[in-house]
Design a protein around this motif. Structure first.
Motif, PDB file in Angstrom:
ATOM      1  N   LEU A   1      27.668  26.359  71.835  1.00  0.00           N
ATOM      2  CA  LEU A   1      27.185  27.128  72.973  1.00  0.00           C
ATOM      3  C   LEU A   1      26.855  28.567  72.627  1.00  0.00           C
ATOM      4  O   LEU A   1      25.915  29.148  73.191  1.00  0.00           O
ATOM      5  N   PHE A   2      27.596  29.164  71.702  1.00  0.00           N
ATOM      6  CA  PHE A   2      27.448  30.600  71.456  1.00  0.00           C
ATOM      7  C   PHE A   2      26.908  30.923  70.060  1.00  0.00           C
ATOM      8  O   PHE A   2      25.974  31.715  69.918  1.00  0.00           O
ATOM      9  N   ILE A   3      27.495  30.323  69.025  1.00  0.00           N
ATOM     10  CA  ILE A   3      27.096  30.676  67.668  1.00  0.00           C
ATOM     11  C   ILE A   3      25.677  30.210  67.357  1.00  0.00           C
ATOM     12  O   ILE A   3      24.890  30.949  66.750  1.00  0.00           O
ATOM     13  N   ALA A   4      25.328  28.995  67.783  1.00  0.00           N
ATOM     14  CA  ALA A   4      24.001  28.449  67.477  1.00  0.00           C
ATOM     15  C   ALA A   4      22.865  29.339  67.981  1.00  0.00           C
ATOM     16  O   ALA A   4      21.982  29.724  67.204  1.00  0.00           O
ATOM     17  N   PRO A   5      22.837  29.712  69.273  1.00  0.00           N
ATOM     18  CA  PRO A   5      21.732  30.564  69.732  1.00  0.00           C
ATOM     19  C   PRO A   5      21.754  31.963  69.143  1.00  0.00           C
ATOM     20  O   PRO A   5      20.698  32.566  68.931  1.00  0.00           O
TER      21      PRO A   5
ATOM     22  N   VAL B   1      22.843  32.861  66.051  1.00  0.00           N
ATOM     23  CA  VAL B   1      22.325  32.772  64.686  1.00  0.00           C
ATOM     24  C   VAL B   1      20.822  32.524  64.708  1.00  0.00           C
ATOM     25  O   VAL B   1      20.069  33.080  63.911  1.00  0.00           O
ATOM     26  N   PHE B   2      20.375  31.687  65.626  1.00  0.00           N
ATOM     27  CA  PHE B   2      18.943  31.399  65.775  1.00  0.00           C
ATOM     28  C   PHE B   2      18.166  32.681  66.079  1.00  0.00           C
ATOM     29  O   PHE B   2      17.116  32.944  65.484  1.00  0.00           O
ATOM     30  N   ASN B   3      18.706  33.494  66.970  1.00  0.00           N
ATOM     31  CA  ASN B   3      18.044  34.745  67.330  1.00  0.00           C
ATOM     32  C   ASN B   3      18.064  35.741  66.172  1.00  0.00           C
ATOM     33  O   ASN B   3      17.074  36.447  65.923  1.00  0.00           O
ATOM     34  N   ALA B   4      19.188  35.804  65.449  1.00  0.00           N
ATOM     35  CA  ALA B   4      19.283  36.701  64.297  1.00  0.00           C
ATOM     36  C   ALA B   4      18.271  36.320  63.226  1.00  0.00           C
ATOM     37  O   ALA B   4      17.644  37.183  62.598  1.00  0.00           O
ATOM     38  N   GLY B   5      18.085  35.017  63.019  1.00  0.00           N
ATOM     39  CA  GLY B   5      17.120  34.556  62.035  1.00  0.00           C
ATOM     40  C   GLY B   5      15.691  34.882  62.426  1.00  0.00           C
ATOM     41  O   GLY B   5      14.851  35.214  61.584  1.00  0.00           O
ATOM     42  N   LYS B   6      15.402  34.811  63.703  1.00  0.00           N
ATOM     43  CA  LYS B   6      14.036  35.091  64.173  1.00  0.00           C
ATOM     44  C   LYS B   6      13.682  36.558  64.002  1.00  0.00           C
ATOM     45  O   LYS B   6      12.519  36.908  63.777  1.00  0.00           O
ATOM     46  N   ASP B   7      14.665  37.438  64.108  1.00  0.00           N
ATOM     47  CA  ASP B   7      14.406  38.883  64.047  1.00  0.00           C
ATOM     48  C   ASP B   7      14.334  39.424  62.624  1.00  0.00           C
ATOM     49  O   ASP B   7      14.004  40.586  62.428  1.00  0.00           O
TER      50      ASP B   7
ATOM     51  N   PRO C   1      17.908  25.612  69.043  1.00  0.00           N
ATOM     52  CA  PRO C   1      19.127  25.880  68.261  1.00  0.00           C
ATOM     53  C   PRO C   1      20.242  24.883  68.514  1.00  0.00           C
ATOM     54  O   PRO C   1      20.963  24.503  67.575  1.00  0.00           O
ATOM     55  N   PHE C   2      20.397  24.419  69.763  1.00  0.00           N
ATOM     56  CA  PHE C   2      21.451  23.447  70.066  1.00  0.00           C
ATOM     57  C   PHE C   2      21.162  22.108  69.387  1.00  0.00           C
ATOM     58  O   PHE C   2      22.060  21.482  68.815  1.00  0.00           O
ATOM     59  N   LEU C   3      19.899  21.686  69.448  1.00  0.00           N
ATOM     60  CA  LEU C   3      19.522  20.409  68.844  1.00  0.00           C
ATOM     61  C   LEU C   3      19.715  20.435  67.336  1.00  0.00           C
ATOM     62  O   LEU C   3      20.298  19.512  66.752  1.00  0.00           O
TER      63      LEU C   3
ATOM     64  N   SER D   1      25.595  23.563  59.581  1.00  0.00           N
ATOM     65  CA  SER D   1      24.858  23.753  60.834  1.00  0.00           C
ATOM     66  C   SER D   1      24.357  25.184  60.965  1.00  0.00           C
ATOM     67  O   SER D   1      23.291  25.428  61.547  1.00  0.00           O
ATOM     68  N   ILE D   2      25.102  26.144  60.420  1.00  0.00           N
ATOM     69  CA  ILE D   2      24.697  27.548  60.502  1.00  0.00           C
ATOM     70  C   ILE D   2      23.422  27.776  59.693  1.00  0.00           C
ATOM     71  O   ILE D   2      22.473  28.406  60.168  1.00  0.00           O
ATOM     72  N   LEU D   3      23.389  27.254  58.467  1.00  0.00           N
ATOM     73  CA  LEU D   3      22.177  27.395  57.651  1.00  0.00           C
ATOM     74  C   LEU D   3      21.009  26.631  58.258  1.00  0.00           C
ATOM     75  O   LEU D   3      19.870  27.069  58.168  1.00  0.00           O
ATOM     76  N   ALA D   4      21.294  25.500  58.887  1.00  0.00           N
ATOM     77  CA  ALA D   4      20.232  24.719  59.516  1.00  0.00           C
ATOM     78  C   ALA D   4      19.588  25.497  60.658  1.00  0.00           C
ATOM     79  O   ALA D   4      18.362  25.568  60.762  1.00  0.00           O
ATOM     80  N   VAL D   5      20.412  26.085  61.506  1.00  0.00           N
ATOM     81  CA  VAL D   5      19.892  26.875  62.632  1.00  0.00           C
ATOM     82  C   VAL D   5      19.148  28.091  62.129  1.00  0.00           C
ATOM     83  O   VAL D   5      18.076  28.453  62.637  1.00  0.00           O
ATOM     84  N   PHE D   6      19.687  28.761  61.121  1.00  0.00           N
ATOM     85  CA  PHE D   6      19.041  29.943  60.571  1.00  0.00           C
ATOM     86  C   PHE D   6      17.679  29.590  59.973  1.00  0.00           C
ATOM     87  O   PHE D   6      16.698  30.325  60.129  1.00  0.00           O
TER      88      PHE D   6
END
Length: 250
Positions: free
Chosen positions: A62-66, A68-74, A230-232, A244-249
């Protein structure tokens, strides 16, 4: 009634996050994470008698995935790739050397702690909070090169730190350790996470491209796709047992 209280509590946390950004706007010298910690302490006193259990895996999704996803996009992708060497050295070589040196030191300094247990203790401190690193480095207005090194190291550090902890724990319980098995597992978890994230996002882009060819340019649809991504990715990576962290990133 408890479900309603949990919902109210979550809404209050979201309001605190909004308030922390407003406070940071008027008091820029205060780091946003620090403000959020203070607000969290205040909320804990307001809800002193309220208790509920949040599963750690659910928290990560719920929290880490989005985040990390946002950090990677920026991130500046070109700068990030240009400093891949320092990132790999910090995330892998430094983590391993720190684990060995500090583990032996703790076992020597406190003889009652076995060497394997010392390694478990140090490895548990290895993973860093990449979201916090990103927030602090952004607030300090660091050069893009330094910021990308810190954020990239914190992301890959999660992989190296968690794997070191797993194998140190196995060594402490069984009394055996295989460097070959540890190295192979490390490659599977790390590269597997990157590969999984890349495959899923490629399929998503092809799917969106196909829908656009049909004339579907619905804003709501694209917003929901962005929210679900990011959740998927996180859940699929967890299912296959990769990072999962590297995958989302990715």
């Amino acid at each position: 009634m408890e479900a309603l209280q949990i919902f109210e509590f979550v809404l209050l946390l979201l309001a605190a996050i909004l308030a922390s950004n407003v406070i940071n706007r008027f008091l820029p010298f205060l780091s946003t994470p620090i403000v959020q910690i203070v607000l969290g302490v205040i909320i804990s006193f307001l809800y002193a008698n309220f208790r509920f259990t949040l599963d750690p895996e659910l928290f990560f999704v719920l929290f880490i995935a989005p985040l990390v996803f946002n950090a990677g996009k920026d991130l500046d992708k070109k700068t990030f790739w240009s400093v891949k060497g320092p990132i790999m050295n910090l995330a892998f070589t430094l983590v391993l050397l720190s684990l060995l040196a500090t583990g032996y030191f703790v076992s020597w300094f406190i003889p009652a702690i076995p060497l394997a247990a010392a390694f478990v203790l140090i490895a548990s401190l290895g993973p860093t909070d990449d979201v916090a690193v990103y927030s602090v480095s952004k607030r300090l207005k660091m050069p893009p090169k330094i910021m990308n090194i810190l954020v990239g190291e914190s992301l890959l550090n999660d992989v190296s730190g968690i794997i070191c902890f797993q194998f140190a724990l196995v060594a402490a319980v069984t009394g055996t350790f295989s460097i070959t098995q540890a190295g192979g597992q490390f490659l599977i978890v790390g590269i597997g996470g990157i590969f999984t994230g890349g495959i899923i996002i490629a399929m998503k882009l092809l799917f969106v491209k196909w829908l656009r060819s049909l004339g579907m340019e619905n804003v709501t649809f694209h917003i929901l796709m962005e929210l679900l991504t990011p959740f998927l990715v996180f859940m699929i990576a967890e299912y296959f047992g990769v990072s999962s962290i590297l995958a989302v990133f990715t």
